[in-house]
Design an enzyme around this catalytic site. Sequence first.
Site, mmCIF file in Angstrom:
data_model
loop_
_atom_site.group_PDB
_atom_site.id
_atom_site.type_symbol
_atom_site.label_atom_id
_atom_site.label_comp_id
_atom_site.label_asym_id
_atom_site.label_seq_id
_atom_site.Cartn_x
_atom_site.Cartn_y
_atom_site.Cartn_z
ATOM 1 N N LYS A 1 31.637 37.128 31.306
ATOM 2 C CA LYS A 1 32.004 37.148 32.954
ATOM 3 C C LYS A 1 30.776 37.179 33.593
ATOM 4 C CE LYS A 1 35.662 39.519 35.690
ATOM 5 N NZ LYS A 1 36.485 40.653 35.960
HETATM 6 O O1 G3P Z 1 38.540 42.375 37.954
HETATM 7 C C1 G3P Z 1 38.344 41.823 38.992
HETATM 8 C C2 G3P Z 1 39.534 41.870 40.148
HETATM 9 O O2 G3P Z 1 40.882 41.775 39.434
HETATM 10 C C3 G3P Z 1 39.347 43.358 40.932
HETATM 11 O O3 G3P Z 1 40.391 43.599 41.625
HETATM 12 O O4 G3P Z 1 42.016 45.169 42.991
HETATM 13 O O5 G3P Z 1 39.410 45.869 42.399
HETATM 14 O O6 G3P Z 1 40.202 43.868 44.123
HETATM 15 P P1 G3P Z 1 40.677 44.830 42.669
#
Ligand code: G3P
Length: 218
Positions: A87
């Site tokens: 990633k």
């Molecule tokens: O892993 C990346 C993403 O899914 C993060 O989500 O909820 O922290 O905006 P969030």
Amino acid sequence: MKFFIDTANLAEIQEAQDMGILDGVTTNPSLMAKEGIAGTDRVMAHYKAICDIVDGDVSAEVISTDFEGMVREGELLAALDPKIVVKIPMIKEGVKAIRYFSDQGIKTNCTLIFSAGQALLAAKAGATYVSPFIGRLDDISTDGMALIESIRLIFDNYGFETEILAASVRHSMHIIQCAEIGADVMTGPLSAIHALLKHPLTDIGLEKFLADHKKANS
Ligand code: G3P
């Protein structure tokens, strides 16, 4: 649409895997920190433990922001397990690293995508996945789902094989809307997947079926 779970919590990953609906896992440094996983050896061991649970791709994020560092880290991660997807953040050095890994046949997930232009650039570099962050766009009063639509249109126009991995999914409606638009993958918390199960008429209906069965058999 493939279902990935966005967590580094082994119990949650196991639960989703046991449901039989899990296609992969995404993690990020914040999710690893939330589980208290620190230090290279523990981080690597944790990624390996995730790979041992799930049948599918496991995104593991690099910490470096320079090309050489990303390549070094990404190669170590990819050597851990064939399920690992490296990633990489959407920055200029990241685009170079995606091209490098793509040429090596190593899968990549370009993260922190907030515009169609960024997704197009990552796809041009050969990314396996692009991760547009729906929830974080919604958080700033911008339509995250419109971004998924825009990327879907662009990728279909030119037949890009890069998969749209809708990330930062927060709730079940995000999942439904991603499926309607045609995102290839969604990644979200276990709570959003659980929420798909729920309908009051299901609960009422089941209660009545069981009560009628009990009455007829008593
Ligand atoms: O892993 C990346 C993403 O899914 C993060 O989500 O909820 O922290 O905006 P969030």
